[in-house]
Design a protein around this motif. Structure first.
Motif, PDB file in Angstrom:
ATOM      1  N   THR A  37       0.834  -1.210   0.000  1.00  0.00           N
ATOM      2  CA  THR A  37       0.000   0.000   0.000  1.00  0.00           C
ATOM      3  C   THR A  37       0.864   1.253   0.000  1.00  0.00           C
ATOM      4  N   PHE A  45       0.905   4.100  -2.782  1.00  0.00           N
ATOM      5  CA  PHE A  45       0.564   5.444  -2.328  1.00  0.00           C
ATOM      6  C   PHE A  45       1.678   6.429  -2.673  1.00  0.00           C
ATOM      7  N   TYR A  55       1.336   7.450  -6.106  1.00  0.00           N
ATOM      8  CA  TYR A  55      -0.037   7.886  -6.413  1.00  0.00           C
ATOM      9  C   TYR A  55      -0.733   6.986  -7.423  1.00  0.00           C
ATOM     10  N   TYR A  68      -3.369   4.911  -7.457  1.00  0.00           N
ATOM     11  CA  TYR A  68      -4.488   4.536  -6.607  1.00  0.00           C
ATOM     12  C   TYR A  68      -5.313   3.405  -7.198  1.00  0.00           C
ATOM     13  N   ILE A  73      -4.102   0.643  -5.156  1.00  0.00           N
ATOM     14  CA  ILE A  73      -4.671   0.670  -3.807  1.00  0.00           C
ATOM     15  C   ILE A  73      -6.101   0.141  -3.833  1.00  0.00           C
ATOM     16  N   LEU A 110      -3.362   5.450   5.039  1.00  0.00           N
ATOM     17  CA  LEU A 110      -2.935   5.716   3.658  1.00  0.00           C
ATOM     18  C   LEU A 110      -4.128   5.583   2.714  1.00  0.00           C
ATOM     19  N   SER A 125      -5.913   8.559   0.473  1.00  0.00           N
ATOM     20  CA  SER A 125      -6.079   8.375  -0.977  1.00  0.00           C
ATOM     21  C   SER A 125      -7.519   8.657  -1.395  1.00  0.00           C
ATOM     22  N   LYS A 126      -8.484   8.323  -0.526  1.00  0.00           N
ATOM     23  CA  LYS A 126      -9.884   8.626  -0.827  1.00  0.00           C
ATOM     24  C   LYS A 126     -10.139  10.130  -0.776  1.00  0.00           C
ATOM     25  N   GLN A 134      -7.985  12.478  -1.441  1.00  0.00           N
ATOM     26  CA  GLN A 134      -7.389  13.084  -2.632  1.00  0.00           C
ATOM     27  C   GLN A 134      -8.241  12.891  -3.878  1.00  0.00           C
ATOM     28  N   ARG A 135      -9.142  11.929  -3.820  1.00  0.00           N
ATOM     29  CA  ARG A 135     -10.012  11.678  -4.972  1.00  0.00           C
ATOM     30  C   ARG A 135     -11.412  12.252  -4.774  1.00  0.00           C
ATOM     31  N   PHE A 178      -6.892   8.412 -10.037  1.00  0.00           N
ATOM     32  CA  PHE A 178      -6.663   9.592  -9.203  1.00  0.00           C
ATOM     33  C   PHE A 178      -6.982  10.850 -10.001  1.00  0.00           C
ATOM     34  N   ASP A 215      -7.376  14.091 -10.015  1.00  0.00           N
ATOM     35  CA  ASP A 215      -7.052  15.160  -9.072  1.00  0.00           C
ATOM     36  C   ASP A 215      -8.112  16.258  -9.120  1.00  0.00           C
TER      37      ASP A 215
END
Length: 496
Positions: free
Chosen positions: A57, A61, A64, A66, A69, A85, A89-90, A92-93, A276, A278
């Motif tokens: 993971t 991570f 990036y 994802y 992940i 982590l 990641s969630k 960031q999305r 991801f 962004d």
């Protein structure tokens, strides 16, 4: 692949089985990106220890990716140690998750770490991103102070000073201390290179280019070439995209807005391939669409950014500012005014000076649109005053263009009869700024303003000559947006 410190630095701090598996996967991989995919394949398909699941993971991570992940999550391979982590990641999305929830998950994860080295790595990796997302981090400084003390006493933890430097760099950026940020990033790069942490070096080079372009565009381009070459070697797809993002900003600074948009769209395509998308990137694309005068498309991207960006309270004001900007471009001033109030509230809560500056800029645009020119001038001048230390930004360009436009609009009949070559000090400063810093797209937009001045002076032949010059500049793919600007600004003039 050749062994790199990004992986091998953990070897003294893990059990022999974990170390052996990491070595085997590293021997099979062609680069770090391939190593991370192969490690995730192994963890998802075979029984694995919680520590190995954590590293799968962590490495996904770290680059990036994802999509990996999500695969680990679907396979039930996100251990308690890796849960924070996964949560970040969630966020960031676009998922709204409170700092309290992330912190509770982090506290639980830290209790399951086998030693201080892994605990420091996990905490600082999370904190690095949390600093950019959660204003609550501004008062949550005790853990950082505890880690600082441990780093000063334990040589084995020395590497993590690089993360402390990066966190301090982000704090400097929020306080608009850009030169200080650059110095901190350079220190972090030296330390990361000492430990052969090549993924971190590639990330830092991208970030250094991001800040250096404010002062020296040519130097930023050199740094970006190095960052791109290293990212390709590592198979670091996200950073390849992030470098496209920086090329977009450099083109934006140069006023080559069509190229800026294309680079940013390419970054968005790459991040979407990594699961991801962004949220901030939609707002960035909206910026350049707004700067090029395309309010309709800008509003579409801005609305998407507002919807996705609920998880980023620290940056929310700048996202809403793009919606204000687009509504002003479309002449929808009542809606713009309501959105401006939201932007002001979010900027005040952000704890970040650059968010307040975005509010100041769009407030200036609104005041200008409503004909309150003195108020607009004050907003743009305030922005430029803050930017004096680092003057070469796409927003400095926009302020100077707007101030010159107001200067032309406010010329009296007496001043127009004087037939001056310039509308005044703001036009002089604009052309000087564009020429001194080699900003071709800004020069082209300045020429359009000069054509507006000539039109007001009744010097119509010169208007046509200037527009033909701009038309030739618009033949460059990077500046094709100029054609639309010419049509909207001079609808009655048809060039052969």
């Amino acid at each position: 692949m050749e062994p790199i410190g990004t992986i091998t630095m953990c070897f003294p701090h893990v059990d022999e089985e974990t170390k052996s598996i990491l070595k085997v996967v590293m021997d099979e991989a062609k680069n770090f990106g391939d190593f991370t995919r192969k490690l995730c394949d192994r963890v998802c398909s075979q029984p694995s220890s919680p520590l190995l699941e954590y590293f799968a993971t962590l490495f996904a991570f770290h680059i990036y990716d994802y999509s990996l992940i999500e695969r680990l999550k679907a396979s039930g391979k996100i251990s308690d140690m890796a849960k924070p982590l996964f949560l970040i990641s969630k966020v960031q999305r676009g998922k709204t998750i409170s700092w309290k929830r992330v912190k509770n998950s982090l506290d639980k994860a830290l209790k399951s770490t086998p030693n201080d080295w892994i605990a420091c790595y996990l905490y600082l990796r999370i904190r690095l991103l949390a600093e950019q997302i959660y204003p609550e981090c501004d008062i949550d400084f005790r853990p950082i102070e505890i880690i600082r003390r441990r780093l000063s006493k334990n040589k084995e933890l020395e590497f993590f000073n690089s993360y402390i430097l990066i966190i301090q760099a982000w704090i400097s950026e929020r306080e608009t201390k850009y030169k200080e940020m650059i110095e901190l990033l350079n220190q972090a790069i030296i330390l990361a290179r000492d430990y052969d942490e090549q993924i971190l070096v590639a990330y830092l080079l991208n970030l250094l280019a991001n800040q250096t372009k404010r002062i020296n565009v040519r130097k930023a381009i050199d740094i970006l070439h190095t960052a791109s070459e290293l990212s390709e070697q590592l198979g670091y797809q996200f950073n390849i995209g992030a470098n496209q993002h920086e090329w977009g900003h450099i083109m934006g600074i140069r006023g080559e807005l069509s190229a800026a948009i294309e680079y940013h769209l390419e970054y968005l395509r790459i991040t979407e391939s990594l699961a991801f998308p962004d949220p901030i990137q939609y707002a960035v694309i909206a910026v350049y669409l707004n700067l090029s005068g395309n309010g309709k498309k800008a509003l579409k991207f801005a609305k998407t950014a507002v919807e996705l960006n609920k998880s980023y309270p620290r940056l929310a004001a700048s996202v809403h500012a793009q919606k204000v900007y687009a509504l002003i471009n479309l002449g929808r001033y009542e809606e713009a005014e309501a959105e401006l109030e939201v932007t002001h509230e979010l900027a005040t809560k952000s704890g970040a000076s650059h968010q307040l500056r975005w509010y100041s800029f769009v407030e200036g645009l609104f005041e200008k649109a409503e004909g309150r020119f003195e108020n607009a001038i004050e907003c743009f001048r305030e922005y430029l005053k803050i930017d004096e230390e680092i003057p070469i930004t796409y927003m400095a360009n926009a302020c100077l263009l707007n101030l010159t436009d107001i200067e032309i609009t406010r010329l009296t009949d007496e001043r127009l009869r004087a037939q001056s070559d310039s509308s005044g000090p703001w036009m002089n400063r604009l052309f000087e700024h564009a020429e001194m810093n080699e900003l071709p797209g800004v020069t082209a937009q300045a020429l359009l303003l000069k054509a507006k001045l000539r039109q007001r002076q009744g010097r119509y032949k010169e208007v046509t000559e200037i527009l033909r010059d701009v038309q030739r500049m618009a033949e460059r793919p990077s500046m094709k947006f100029l054609n639309d600007l010419m049509v909207s600004s001079f609808p009655d003039i048809i060039l052969s």
